[in-house]
Scaffold this motif. Sequence first.
Motif, short mmCIF file in Angstrom:
data_model
loop_
_atom_site.label_atom_id
_atom_site.label_comp_id
_atom_site.label_asym_id
_atom_site.label_seq_id
_atom_site.Cartn_x
_atom_site.Cartn_y
_atom_site.Cartn_z
N PHE A 55 4.44 26.06 5.16
CA PHE A 55 5.19 25.39 4.08
C PHE A 55 6.61 25.11 4.58
O PHE A 55 7.48 25.97 4.51
CB PHE A 55 5.21 26.26 2.82
N PRO A 56 6.84 23.90 5.09
CA PRO A 56 8.13 23.59 5.72
C PRO A 56 9.16 23.05 4.73
O PRO A 56 8.82 22.55 3.65
CB PRO A 56 7.75 22.51 6.73
N SER A 57 10.42 23.14 5.14
CA SER A 57 11.49 22.45 4.43
C SER A 57 11.77 21.14 5.17
O SER A 57 11.11 20.82 6.16
CB SER A 57 12.75 23.31 4.38
N TYR A 58 12.76 20.40 4.73
CA TYR A 58 13.06 19.09 5.32
C TYR A 58 13.54 19.19 6.77
O TYR A 58 13.45 18.22 7.51
CB TYR A 58 14.10 18.36 4.48
N ARG A 59 14.07 20.34 7.20
CA ARG A 59 14.59 20.48 8.56
C ARG A 59 13.51 20.97 9.53
O ARG A 59 13.79 21.19 10.72
CB ARG A 59 15.78 21.46 8.59
N ASP A 60 12.30 21.11 9.08
CA ASP A 60 11.28 21.77 9.88
C ASP A 60 10.25 20.82 10.47
O ASP A 60 9.09 21.19 10.67
CB ASP A 60 10.59 22.85 9.04
N ALA B 293 3.87 28.37 -1.71
CA ALA B 293 3.28 29.20 -0.66
C ALA B 293 2.67 30.46 -1.25
O ALA B 293 1.57 30.88 -0.86
CB ALA B 293 4.34 29.55 0.38
N VAL B 294 3.38 31.07 -2.20
CA VAL B 294 2.87 32.28 -2.84
C VAL B 294 1.59 31.99 -3.61
O VAL B 294 0.61 32.73 -3.52
CB VAL B 294 3.93 32.88 -3.78
N GLY B 295 1.59 30.88 -4.36
CA GLY B 295 0.40 30.53 -5.14
C GLY B 295 -0.81 30.28 -4.26
O GLY B 295 -1.92 30.74 -4.55
N LEU B 296 -0.61 29.56 -3.15
CA LEU B 296 -1.74 29.29 -2.27
C LEU B 296 -2.25 30.57 -1.63
O LEU B 296 -3.46 30.80 -1.54
CB LEU B 296 -1.34 28.29 -1.19
N HIS C 134 -2.03 33.64 -2.74
CA HIS C 134 -2.71 34.45 -3.75
C HIS C 134 -4.09 33.88 -4.06
O HIS C 134 -5.08 34.63 -4.16
CB HIS C 134 -1.86 34.52 -5.01
N ALA C 135 -4.17 32.56 -4.18
CA ALA C 135 -5.47 31.93 -4.47
C ALA C 135 -6.45 32.16 -3.32
O ALA C 135 -7.64 32.40 -3.55
CB ALA C 135 -5.26 30.43 -4.69
N ALA C 136 -5.95 32.08 -2.09
CA ALA C 136 -6.82 32.31 -0.93
C ALA C 136 -7.38 33.72 -0.94
O ALA C 136 -8.56 33.95 -0.64
CB ALA C 136 -6.05 32.04 0.36
N ARG C 137 -6.54 34.68 -1.29
CA ARG C 137 -7.02 36.06 -1.33
C ARG C 137 -8.06 36.25 -2.42
O ARG C 137 -9.07 36.93 -2.24
CB ARG C 137 -5.85 37.02 -1.54
N LEU C 138 -7.83 35.61 -3.58
CA LEU C 138 -8.81 35.71 -4.67
C LEU C 138 -10.15 35.10 -4.25
O LEU C 138 -11.21 35.54 -4.70
CB LEU C 138 -8.28 35.00 -5.92
N ALA C 139 -10.09 34.08 -3.39
CA ALA C 139 -11.31 33.43 -2.92
C ALA C 139 -11.99 34.20 -1.79
O ALA C 139 -13.06 33.81 -1.32
CB ALA C 139 -10.99 32.01 -2.45
N GLY C 140 -11.35 35.26 -1.33
CA GLY C 140 -11.94 36.06 -0.27
C GLY C 140 -11.60 35.59 1.13
O GLY C 140 -12.17 36.08 2.10
N ASP D 123 -9.00 35.08 4.46
CA ASP D 123 -7.93 35.86 5.09
C ASP D 123 -6.75 34.98 5.49
O ASP D 123 -6.00 35.28 6.41
CB ASP D 123 -8.45 36.64 6.30
N THR D 124 -6.57 33.88 4.75
CA THR D 124 -5.49 32.94 5.00
C THR D 124 -4.13 33.57 4.70
O THR D 124 -3.97 34.29 3.71
CB THR D 124 -5.68 31.68 4.13
N VAL D 125 -3.15 33.23 5.54
CA VAL D 125 -1.76 33.65 5.32
C VAL D 125 -0.90 32.40 5.20
O VAL D 125 -1.12 31.42 5.92
CB VAL D 125 -1.25 34.52 6.48
N ALA D 126 0.06 32.42 4.31
CA ALA D 126 1.00 31.31 4.15
C ALA D 126 2.36 31.72 4.72
O ALA D 126 2.81 32.86 4.52
CB ALA D 126 1.15 30.93 2.69
N LEU D 127 2.99 30.81 5.43
CA LEU D 127 4.32 31.03 5.99
C LEU D 127 5.26 29.98 5.43
O LEU D 127 5.06 28.77 5.64
CB LEU D 127 4.29 30.95 7.51
N ALA D 128 6.26 30.43 4.69
CA ALA D 128 7.24 29.52 4.08
C ALA D 128 8.53 29.54 4.87
O ALA D 128 9.08 30.61 5.14
CB ALA D 128 7.50 29.92 2.63
N LEU D 129 9.02 28.35 5.24
CA LEU D 129 10.27 28.21 5.98
C LEU D 129 11.37 27.73 5.04
O LEU D 129 11.15 26.82 4.24
CB LEU D 129 10.10 27.22 7.12
N LEU D 130 12.54 28.31 5.16
CA LEU D 130 13.69 27.85 4.37
C LEU D 130 14.97 28.24 5.08
O LEU D 130 14.95 29.02 6.05
CB LEU D 130 13.66 28.42 2.95
#
Length: 395
Positions: A112-117, A164-167, A169-175, A177-184
Motif C-alpha cells: 500500500f504505497p503513498s504518492y512518493r513510493d 491496509a489493515v482492512g485487507l 484482517h479480511a485475508a486472515r479471516l479468509a484463511g 497468510d497474506t501480509v499487508a505493508l503500508a508505506l507512509l
Amino acid sequence: MPEMTVLDHRNQPAEAAPVPGWRPGATAPRTDPAPLLPDAEPYRVLGTPAAAGTDPELLRELYRRLVAGRRYNQQATTLTKQGRLAVYPASTGQEACQVAAALALRPADWLFPSYRDTLAVVARGVDPLQALTLLRGDAHTGYDPRATRTAPLCTPLATQVPHAVGLAHAARLAGDDTVALALLGDGGTSEGDFHEGLNFAAVLHAPVVFLVQNNGYAISVPLTRQSAAPTLAHKAVGYGVPGRLVDGNDAAAVHAVLTEAVERARAGGGPTLVEALTYRIEAHTNADDATRYRQPEEVDAWRAHDPVRLLEDALRERGLLDERLVADAAEQAERLAARMRAEFHTDPAPDPMSLFAHVYAEPTQQLREQADRLAAELAAEAEAEDGTGSGVPGR
C-alpha cells in the motif's frame, strides 16, 4: 472511594458487567511496555559485525536495485522538467526504503504505497509507465491492483493505512497468510487515519506492517513541529504494537527489519510499526523550492550518508563488488531510463469513459446519468470532427 453506579442504555441503574482482572477502584490489566519499545539507536547492518552474516547475493541484488532506483528517480525528474509528467515526488535518498520494502514481500502479499513510493511499486514488478500514470495525469491508476497486489498510489496522507489493515484482517479471516505493508512518510503520522489504522490493527491483531519513511519534513514542516515523541517508533507503544527504529539508508538493515516484521505478522504475531530514518535529497516535488526551509549544509551531510554509496562501500570492503557488477548494474539502470524516455515520448489516448469503470460494483443512478451524458457529448464531438454533425457537443 464513593460507590459506583452503572447506568444501562436507558440511563437507568443496571448491574455492572464483570470485567476479568478488574474491579472498581483497581487499575485495568496492563501490558508490559518494555518489549514494545524501539532500540535507543537505529538498527544498522552495514559497517557492523552483522554485515558478515548477510547473504552476499542479497547484498548484490540490493545494490543492482538501488542503482536502478537512483537512475529511475533521475529520469522521472527529467521527464517532469520536460512536461511529460505533471508532477513527480522524487524518492532520491530514500531508495533503500523503497527497494527493501518490495523485496521483503512475497508475491501474494500486498503493498500500500503513498504518492512518493513509485520506486517501491516498480521494484514490486509493476511496469514503470503504469506506475507513473497517476503522476502523468492520465488516470487514477495505471495498473491492476488485484493482479499486481499493489494498491493505487495514495495522494491523501495516510488514507491507505486503514485500507491496509482492512485487507490484512479480511485475508486472515479468509484463511490466507497474506501480509499487508503500508508505506507512509513522517507527515502521515500526524493524520487521524494513521492513528485509527494502528489502533484497529492492534485490536484486530491484523497481519500488517507500517513503514514510516521519516525524511525529516512534511513538505516544509520539520518533524520537530509535528511530534514531540522521542521517535515516531515510540508511537507504537500507545497502541500495544512493537516499534522498530532502523537506519533508513542502510538497505540491508531495512530489509532485515521489514522481513522480520512481515514474517512475524504472517505467523500470527500481529502488526509492527517501523520507523526508517532517511532523507529526501530532492525537493518535495518539482513545484517545491526546498531552499526556503532547509540549508545546503544539511543536504550535504545526508549526501555523505547516501544509501547507494553506503552499500557500495560495504560490498567493496567484503570483496563482493567487482567492475563487472558495477557495469552490469549501470547498464541495467540505463536500459530502464531509455525505456522510460521512449515510452513517455508518445502521448497516451485515455478513454474518458473509464472514469466510471471502477467506482461501484453496481453503478448508482447518478453515475449512470453522468456516463450517458458524457457518452452523448463524446459521440457529438466525433460527429463534428467527421463533418457530419452540428459541431456543438451535446446536441
